[in-house]
Design a protein around this motif. Structure first.
Motif, PDB file in Angstrom:
ATOM      1  N   SER A  46       0.700  -1.194  -0.084  1.00  0.00           N
ATOM      2  CA  SER A  46      -0.205  -0.104   0.019  1.00  0.00           C
ATOM      3  C   SER A  46       0.932   1.209  -0.074  1.00  0.00           C
ATOM      4  O   SER A  46       0.703   2.496  -0.890  1.00  0.00           O
ATOM      5  CB  SER A  46      -1.051  -0.049   1.188  1.00  0.00           C
ATOM      6  OG  SER A  46      -1.684  -1.315   1.407  1.00  0.00           O
ATOM      7  N   GLN A  47       1.855   1.243   0.875  1.00  0.00           N
ATOM      8  CA  GLN A  47       2.877   2.407   1.149  1.00  0.00           C
ATOM      9  C   GLN A  47       3.458   2.657  -0.669  1.00  0.00           C
ATOM     10  O   GLN A  47       3.521   3.726  -0.875  1.00  0.00           O
ATOM     11  CB  GLN A  47       3.831   2.236   2.082  1.00  0.00           C
ATOM     12  CG  GLN A  47       3.309   2.629   3.433  1.00  0.00           C
ATOM     13  CD  GLN A  47       4.228   2.125   4.644  1.00  0.00           C
ATOM     14  OE1 GLN A  47       5.005   1.391   4.266  1.00  0.00           O
ATOM     15  NE2 GLN A  47       3.835   2.574   5.486  1.00  0.00           N
ATOM     16  N   ARG A  48       3.791   1.675  -0.984  1.00  0.00           N
ATOM     17  CA  ARG A  48       4.487   1.669  -2.625  1.00  0.00           C
ATOM     18  C   ARG A  48       3.592   2.277  -3.358  1.00  0.00           C
ATOM     19  O   ARG A  48       3.948   3.289  -4.144  1.00  0.00           O
ATOM     20  CB  ARG A  48       5.210   0.425  -3.024  1.00  0.00           C
ATOM     21  CG  ARG A  48       6.412   0.134  -2.513  1.00  0.00           C
ATOM     22  CD  ARG A  48       7.003  -1.310  -3.084  1.00  0.00           C
ATOM     23  NE  ARG A  48       6.256  -2.231  -2.923  1.00  0.00           N
ATOM     24  CZ  ARG A  48       6.435  -3.036  -2.037  1.00  0.00           C
ATOM     25  NH1 ARG A  48       7.306  -2.793  -0.984  1.00  0.00           N
ATOM     26  NH2 ARG A  48       5.611  -4.244  -1.729  1.00  0.00           N
ATOM     27  N   LEU A  49       2.184   1.666  -3.448  1.00  0.00           N
ATOM     28  CA  LEU A  49       1.375   2.368  -4.311  1.00  0.00           C
ATOM     29  C   LEU A  49       0.981   3.819  -4.004  1.00  0.00           C
ATOM     30  O   LEU A  49       0.883   4.540  -4.916  1.00  0.00           O
ATOM     31  CB  LEU A  49      -0.209   1.352  -3.870  1.00  0.00           C
ATOM     32  CG  LEU A  49      -1.107   1.615  -5.131  1.00  0.00           C
ATOM     33  CD1 LEU A  49      -0.499   0.980  -6.577  1.00  0.00           C
ATOM     34  CD2 LEU A  49      -2.432   0.989  -4.698  1.00  0.00           C
ATOM     35  N   LEU A  54      -0.431   9.762  -4.013  1.00  0.00           N
ATOM     36  CA  LEU A  54      -1.841   9.593  -3.486  1.00  0.00           C
ATOM     37  C   LEU A  54      -1.552  10.429  -2.007  1.00  0.00           C
ATOM     38  O   LEU A  54      -2.661  10.720  -1.334  1.00  0.00           O
ATOM     39  CB  LEU A  54      -2.165   8.311  -2.801  1.00  0.00           C
ATOM     40  CG  LEU A  54      -2.608   7.353  -3.973  1.00  0.00           C
ATOM     41  CD1 LEU A  54      -2.904   5.747  -3.611  1.00  0.00           C
ATOM     42  CD2 LEU A  54      -3.642   7.892  -4.859  1.00  0.00           C
ATOM     43  N   ASP A  55      -0.492  11.032  -1.670  1.00  0.00           N
ATOM     44  CA  ASP A  55      -0.774  11.825  -0.439  1.00  0.00           C
ATOM     45  C   ASP A  55      -0.952  13.144  -0.791  1.00  0.00           C
ATOM     46  O   ASP A  55      -1.289  14.093   0.057  1.00  0.00           O
ATOM     47  CB  ASP A  55       0.929  11.991   0.039  1.00  0.00           C
ATOM     48  CG  ASP A  55       1.967  12.315  -1.099  1.00  0.00           C
ATOM     49  OD1 ASP A  55       1.576  12.171  -2.254  1.00  0.00           O
ATOM     50  OD2 ASP A  55       3.145  13.260  -0.599  1.00  0.00           O
ATOM     51  N   GLN A  56      -1.173  13.511  -2.104  1.00  0.00           N
ATOM     52  CA  GLN A  56      -1.611  14.802  -2.399  1.00  0.00           C
ATOM     53  C   GLN A  56      -3.183  14.538  -2.627  1.00  0.00           C
ATOM     54  O   GLN A  56      -3.745  13.935  -3.175  1.00  0.00           O
ATOM     55  CB  GLN A  56      -1.225  15.090  -3.867  1.00  0.00           C
ATOM     56  CG  GLN A  56       0.363  15.359  -4.040  1.00  0.00           C
ATOM     57  CD  GLN A  56       0.659  16.612  -3.043  1.00  0.00           C
ATOM     58  OE1 GLN A  56      -0.089  17.644  -3.392  1.00  0.00           O
ATOM     59  NE2 GLN A  56       1.813  16.694  -2.305  1.00  0.00           N
ATOM     60  N   VAL A  57      -3.973  15.704  -1.880  1.00  0.00           N
ATOM     61  CA  VAL A  57      -5.563  15.678  -2.045  1.00  0.00           C
ATOM     62  C   VAL A  57      -5.835  15.765  -3.561  1.00  0.00           C
ATOM     63  O   VAL A  57      -6.950  15.116  -3.793  1.00  0.00           O
ATOM     64  CB  VAL A  57      -5.883  16.641  -1.202  1.00  0.00           C
ATOM     65  CG1 VAL A  57      -7.485  16.927  -1.337  1.00  0.00           C
ATOM     66  CG2 VAL A  57      -5.764  16.475   0.348  1.00  0.00           C
ATOM     67  N   THR A  58      -5.183  16.723  -4.489  1.00  0.00           N
ATOM     68  CA  THR A  58      -5.457  16.881  -5.437  1.00  0.00           C
ATOM     69  C   THR A  58      -5.620  15.459  -6.493  1.00  0.00           C
ATOM     70  O   THR A  58      -6.515  15.437  -7.338  1.00  0.00           O
ATOM     71  CB  THR A  58      -4.610  17.920  -6.470  1.00  0.00           C
ATOM     72  OG1 THR A  58      -3.359  17.707  -5.882  1.00  0.00           O
ATOM     73  CG2 THR A  58      -5.386  19.411  -5.837  1.00  0.00           C
ATOM     74  N   THR A  59      -4.791  14.713  -6.106  1.00  0.00           N
ATOM     75  CA  THR A  59      -4.626  13.414  -6.923  1.00  0.00           C
ATOM     76  C   THR A  59      -6.081  12.645  -6.720  1.00  0.00           C
ATOM     77  O   THR A  59      -6.673  12.167  -7.496  1.00  0.00           O
ATOM     78  CB  THR A  59      -3.540  12.580  -6.462  1.00  0.00           C
ATOM     79  OG1 THR A  59      -2.438  13.351  -6.328  1.00  0.00           O
ATOM     80  CG2 THR A  59      -3.348  11.090  -7.354  1.00  0.00           C
ATOM     81  N   HIS A  60      -6.396  12.437  -5.445  1.00  0.00           N
ATOM     82  CA  HIS A  60      -7.829  11.730  -5.222  1.00  0.00           C
ATOM     83  C   HIS A  60      -8.945  12.644  -5.934  1.00  0.00           C
ATOM     84  O   HIS A  60      -9.889  12.042  -6.502  1.00  0.00           O
ATOM     85  CB  HIS A  60      -8.186  11.843  -3.606  1.00  0.00           C
ATOM     86  CG  HIS A  60      -6.987  11.052  -2.876  1.00  0.00           C
ATOM     87  ND1 HIS A  60      -7.258   9.901  -2.644  1.00  0.00           N
ATOM     88  CD2 HIS A  60      -5.862  11.395  -2.360  1.00  0.00           C
ATOM     89  CE1 HIS A  60      -6.400   9.171  -1.988  1.00  0.00           C
ATOM     90  NE2 HIS A  60      -5.494  10.324  -1.780  1.00  0.00           N
ATOM     91  N   LEU A  61      -8.711  13.868  -5.580  1.00  0.00           N
ATOM     92  CA  LEU A  61      -9.873  14.756  -6.473  1.00  0.00           C
ATOM     93  C   LEU A  61      -9.882  14.426  -7.868  1.00  0.00           C
ATOM     94  O   LEU A  61     -11.161  14.481  -8.378  1.00  0.00           O
ATOM     95  CB  LEU A  61      -9.651  16.332  -5.941  1.00  0.00           C
ATOM     96  CG  LEU A  61     -10.627  17.361  -6.527  1.00  0.00           C
ATOM     97  CD1 LEU A  61     -12.030  16.845  -5.667  1.00  0.00           C
ATOM     98  CD2 LEU A  61     -10.056  18.475  -6.164  1.00  0.00           C
TER      99      LEU A  61
END
Lengths: 112, 924
Positions: B554-557, B563-570
């Motif tokens: 999970s950490q590698r992914l 994925l630590d950026q909110v904009t990526t999820h957005l």
């Protein structure tokens, strides 16, 4: 006139999304504010569009011809709550800004 | 009270120990009372359930749309389980009362224990399979809390996590299996499912369903390869081990096998899966038990092996196998609970459970030793004790069962081998703990325990002997009723008896006894080197390896996809939204023909203004003040749109909110700092642009489709009834304060919560006063004008408030008007940001507003009407004309107060924030 209204709603949405995607605190706050406008307009659209026939029973006496009051009631509270949420968002952004080094929001907790 | 009270009684009891402790009531007393009362309720049903073999049922709908009902059934099988849960529960409570230190015996122990009892009773009594799964999960959670009772211990925390992960995973599988069963059968009620057993077994998805359900049963009952969590769960206090991890919770798995027996068993697949899993668990458990040096570890692996034995019996295809299984379920619970309690006594009185350090305890504690020896003998299957009976039946059934893999000898030989090992570890337990030279170097001098710590063991051992001597008399009817309920049919006549003549099972028993003693005597030569290799549990190593691998990947992914950026999820979310909208909207677009495409100049102009302002916002977003001005132009365009489209209330509200929001943004801008320049790479920028256009396009199309489609509105009712029922011409306001008053009440509460949250966020700054001589003073002119303005605003607010029911206005709008006036005065008087009054005092106003809004609602309830029912009075007032007074006016006043307090709480708080980061001193 449907097209004008739809374009207005869509354009505000697009601008809101564009601001959100920039990711810094000020633009996110501004973007959410714009999205609030768009959402309220969208809800208004569910009641159809009537000009000059407000749901006031002494002005528009025939209930069949009055504008739909339900979306209006929903939007009225939504506007006020939207303001409350905008304030809450700004407060959070300011507080978080005091605690994270960059201005950018991150999904990580501070310090991790 | 009837049997349906059983689970709720215990679950409710779980809430009591905490509060009652303040009244100095011993929580053990509560737990004991619940168990005793439950036992009484259960015993009252004996004539119907056990003697006549009836099934009692009761059903209350819960979520009918999901097929979820609180339906309970009490049959022989449930009776047996409930009897174990309540009977052993009562003894465990008594035992724990003297076992735990007084400061440990709190609600934190008895609460989860009672919750567990209730959940377990729920499993035993569930008629609805979904309900069963709910209780199933509850047992996992309460077991987690109880294993981790000694939170300071790493082992306890690790063991609890492992148990929760394994059994929780099984619970999910079970849920999936049960839902699948419901899909196939069309009902989650056990009775229906049993009726449609043939449909289920013939269904092509039967193997998958079976595997899922078995996964649930096997993880709960610690079957191989999931057996490893049980020994680690022994980090729990001994009463918990005796109760959950030997007598009841681990039996939930085999109970599930019994429950599913009528509709899942009887196929080749069931036979092989269940029998082989049971056999492997039986052998592995009894083999590993032989090498445990911890008393509780030995008992834990022994429990694993006995659970394997019961599982194996449920797998067999003989008529009497379920009966043997249920008899052993009862017997094992009785002797194993007493053994765990005895082990706990040894631990309590010597300070260790290590078999290598214990020795010769018979002399200092003869009574406890005798009790433990009898129970261990029962575990080994010595005649005249209850363990012998079920073991004999077990041997008989393995002989009668079908051949496995075409070989008839596998089952009987495996069974005998496991019994040999079982005798060997029982002998080891007795020999090493109680005989030999007196132990040296113990923390405490061994002696007999307090009287009441031993009483539960005495009772259980007495039961071992009594059942062993007179089985038919004591438990014959019970086991018969349970087995009949399990197979849902007639059983061949069979009497549980001590003596069935000299036959093969007896020979197998004798072989096991002699073999077991020989294995124990020669164990060092037989298993040289094995012990060292078994020191670390293989299961635990595998489990921890899997967990570490999952976390690592999970950490590698996360790193790879940023994925630590909110904009990526957005971006991901928006892309999905655009795709789904395209999929749904584009086909609809082709079908709709626009009815009214007439041009309307006003809206086009508004649209043009908004587009211009939006472009301004986007292009000038690096300059906050400019961007805010452009954004408020958009807001004004929206306001005018509302006004034009027959929504005067909305236009007023939006206009006022716009005013306050600008002030808010202006107050916040200095703290945001300058917005950063665009640092995105050009592909990302293009992607973001495409996403923005996509979402905007989707909204445009959706809006246009909605406007071009005629939809029957439910609003005719409000329009027609507003005057006769709500006594108001302004339908929007009548909806807000009367028809949908409850919604508005909720929304006002949300508003109050948001402002309280803001106050709390900046609470640490409440004391801070900004230096008043740093900024220029406001011109006198502005101060005088604002005073005038305030009076005007307040007057307008009163006017808007009073007329709100009949014309545009009302609590929201009046509140905003008054707030705007007050804010201007505040700004004029306090340009430095130091408020005259601490905004924290606004929290009282917020609360007062919410209470005021609730007042007429509660008053209506006092008159026997529904919450927020309105009452009306018409009052002629001089100058204003006839004023319509009603209780909704009080409600609206509450709304008014909350809105004013919200604005006055938020703005000054944000307005007087210090520039720059708060110093460490302020943080404190």
């Amino acid at each position: 006139m449907e097209l004008a209204f739809s374009l207005l709603t869509g354009a505000i949405t697009a601008a809101g999304v564009a601001l959100l995607l920039r990711g810094d605190r000020f633009r996110v706050v501004l973007g959410i504010g714009l999205l609030g406008y768009a959402a309220n307009l969208f809800i208004m659209a569910s009641g159809g569009m009537l000009v000059g026939r407000p749901p006031l029973m002494d002005v528009t006496t025939d209930p069949a011809r009055a504008a739909d009051p339900l979306p209006q009631a929903l939007v009225l509270t939504a506007i006020v709550i939207g303001f409350g949420m905008l304030a809450w968002l700004i407060a959070l952004a300011l507080r978080a800004g005091a605690e994270t080094p960059e201005g950018k929001p991150s999904s990580k907790e501070p310090g991790s | 009270m009837n049997f349906t009270w059983l689970p709720w009684l215990a679950l409710f009891g779980a809430l009591l120990p905490g509060p009652l402790r303040r009244l100095r009531i011993d929580p053990a007393l509560v737990a004991g009372a619940v168990a005793t009362l439950g036992l009484g309720l259960l015993i009252r049903t004996t004539p119907e359930v056990v003697v006549l073999g009836q099934t009692l049922k009761s059903s209350v709908p819960w979520v009918p749309s999901l097929g979820l009902a609180i339906s309970l059934r009490l049959d022989g099988l449930g009776f047996l389980m409930c009897g174990l849960i309540l009977g052993i529960g009562l003894l465990v409570v008594l035992y724990a009362r003297y076992y735990l230190k007084p400061e440990e015996a709190t609600g934190r122990f008895y609460g989860p224990l009672l919750a567990f009892m209730g959940a377990m009773l729920g499993i035993a009594l569930s008629e609805n399979l979904l309900l069963l799964v709910v209780f199933w999960e509850l047992t996992s959670i309460s077991s987690f809390l109880l294993i981790s009772f000694w939170q300071f211990s790493t082992d306890a925390r690790r063991g609890a996590r492992m148990a929760l992960t394994v059994t929780g995973l099984g619970g999910l599988a079970l849920l999936a299996g049960v839902i699948w069963i419901g899909q196939i059968v069309g009902s989650y009620e056990l009775t229906q499912v049993i009726e449609h057993a043939d449909v289920l077994k013939a269904h092509p998805h039967y193997p998958a369903v079976l595997c899922l359900v078995l996964l649930g049963a096997f993880t709960k009952s610690a079957q191989f390869p999931f057996h490893f969590w049980l020994p680690h769960a022994m980090a729990a206090p001994t009463p918990v081990s005796a109760y959950l991890h030997s007598a009841t919770m681990v039996k939930a798995g085999v109970f599930l096998l019994a429950r599913c027996y009528p509709f899942l068993a009887g196929t080749e697949l069931w036979f092989y899966l269940v029998t082989i899993t049971g056999m492997l668990t039986l052998l592995i458990g009894s083999f590993l038990a032989l090498f445990q040096n911890d008393l509780k570890g030995l008992l834990a692996y022994s429990t694993v092996s006995h659970l394997g034995l019961i599982t194996l019996l449920f797998g067999l295809d003989t008529d009497l196998a379920p009966k043997a299984a249920l008899l052993h379920l009862l017997n094992h619970a009785v002797f194993k609970a007493s053994l765990f309690m005895a082990a706990g006594i040894i631990d309590h009185e010597t300070g260790t459970r290590d078999l290598r350090r214990l020795s010769g305890l018979f002399k200092p504690m003869p009574v406890t030793a005798t009790l433990a020896i009898v129970a261990a003998a029962s575990m080994a299957g010595i005649p005249l004790l209850n363990g012998f009976l079920s073991k004999e039946m077990f041997f008989t059934e393995t002989l009668d069962a079908d051949d496995i893999f075409g070989r008839s000898w596998i089952l009987p030989v495996g069974a005998t081998l496991a019994s040999v090992l079982s005798v060997a570890y029982s002998v080891r337990f007795v020999r090493q703990a109680f005989f030999g030279p007196p132990a040296t170097g113990l923390e405490k001098t061994p002696h007999e325990p307090p009287r009441w710590l031993r009483v539960p063991v005495e009772l259980l051992v007495l039961l071992c002997i009594a059942i062993g001597v007179a089985p038919a008399l004591l438990v014959g009817d019970l086991i018969h009723a349970a087995a009949s309920a399990c197979v849902q049919g007639e059983l061949p006549p069979y009497t549980i008896a001590l003596w069935h003549g000299f036959n093969t099972p007896l020979v197998m028993s004798i072989v096991a006894l002699i073999g077991g003693i020989l294995v124990y005597a020669r164990r060092e030569r037989l298993f040289r080197g094995v012990e060292a290799r078994l020191s670390v549990s293989q299961g635990r190593r595998a489990f921890e390896g899997i967990v570490a691998a999952l976390v690592g990947s999970s950490q590698r992914l996360e790193r790879a996809l940023r994925l630590d950026q909110v904009t990526t999820h957005l971006r991901g979310l928006l892309a999905c939204a655009v795709l789904v909208s395209a999929w749904l909207l584009l086909p609809a677009l082709a079908r709709v023909s626009p009815t009214n495409t007439s041009g309307d100049l006003v809206l086009w102009v508004l649209c043009g203004v908004a587009l211009f302002a939006l472009a301004g916002v986007l292009l000038k977003s690096e300059r906050p003040l400019t961007a805010i001005v452009y954004s408020s132009i958009v807001g004004l365009a929206v306001t005018l749109t509302f006004a034009y489209l027959s929504a005067p209330d909305l236009a007023l509200t939006q206009l006022l909110v716009e005013l306050v929001a600008i002030l808010l943004l202006l107050a916040a801008v200095p703290h945001f700092g300058l917005p950063p320049r665009d640092k995105r790479s050009s592909p990302v920028r293009a992607l973001d642009g495409a996403l923005a256009l996509g979402v905007g396009g989707a909204v445009t199309i959706g809006c246009w489709l909605m406007l071009s489609t005629d939809v029957a509105s439910i609003s005719r009712y409000f329009l027609e009834k507003s005057v006769p029922l709500g006594q108001g011409n302004n339908v929007v306001n009548v909806i807000l304060v009367d028809f949908r008053g409850f919604d508005t009440f909720g929304e006002v509460t949300v508003l109050a919560i948001a402002s309280l949250g803001i106050l709390a966020l900046f609470d640490h700054l409440a004391q801070r006063q900004a230096p008043s001589d740093l900024r220029p003073r406001t011109p006198l002119f502005l101060q005088s004008v604002t005073k005038l303005l305030l009076n005007l605003a307040l007057l307008t607010a009163v006017f808007l408030f009073l007329r709100g029911h009949n014309a545009p206005g009302g609590g929201f709008i009046a509140g905003l008007t008054a707030a705007v006036g007050l804010v201007f005065v505040y700004q004029a008087r306090n340009p430095t940001g130091a408020p005259a009054r601490r905004p924290a005092s606004m929290s009282r106003w917020l609360a007062a507003g919410v209470l005021l809004a609730a007042l007429p609602g509660v008053a209506a309830m006092l008159f026997g009407r529904a919450f927020l029912t309105a009452g009306h009075v018409h009052l002629p007032l001089p100058l204003v004309g006839e004023v319509h007074l009603s209780t909704v006016l009080v409600f609206d006043l509450g709304v008014f107060v909350v809105v004013v307090a919200t604005v006055l709480a938020i703005l000054p708080t944000l307005g007087r924030l210090p520039l720059g980061k708060p110093t460490a001193e302020e943080e404190r």
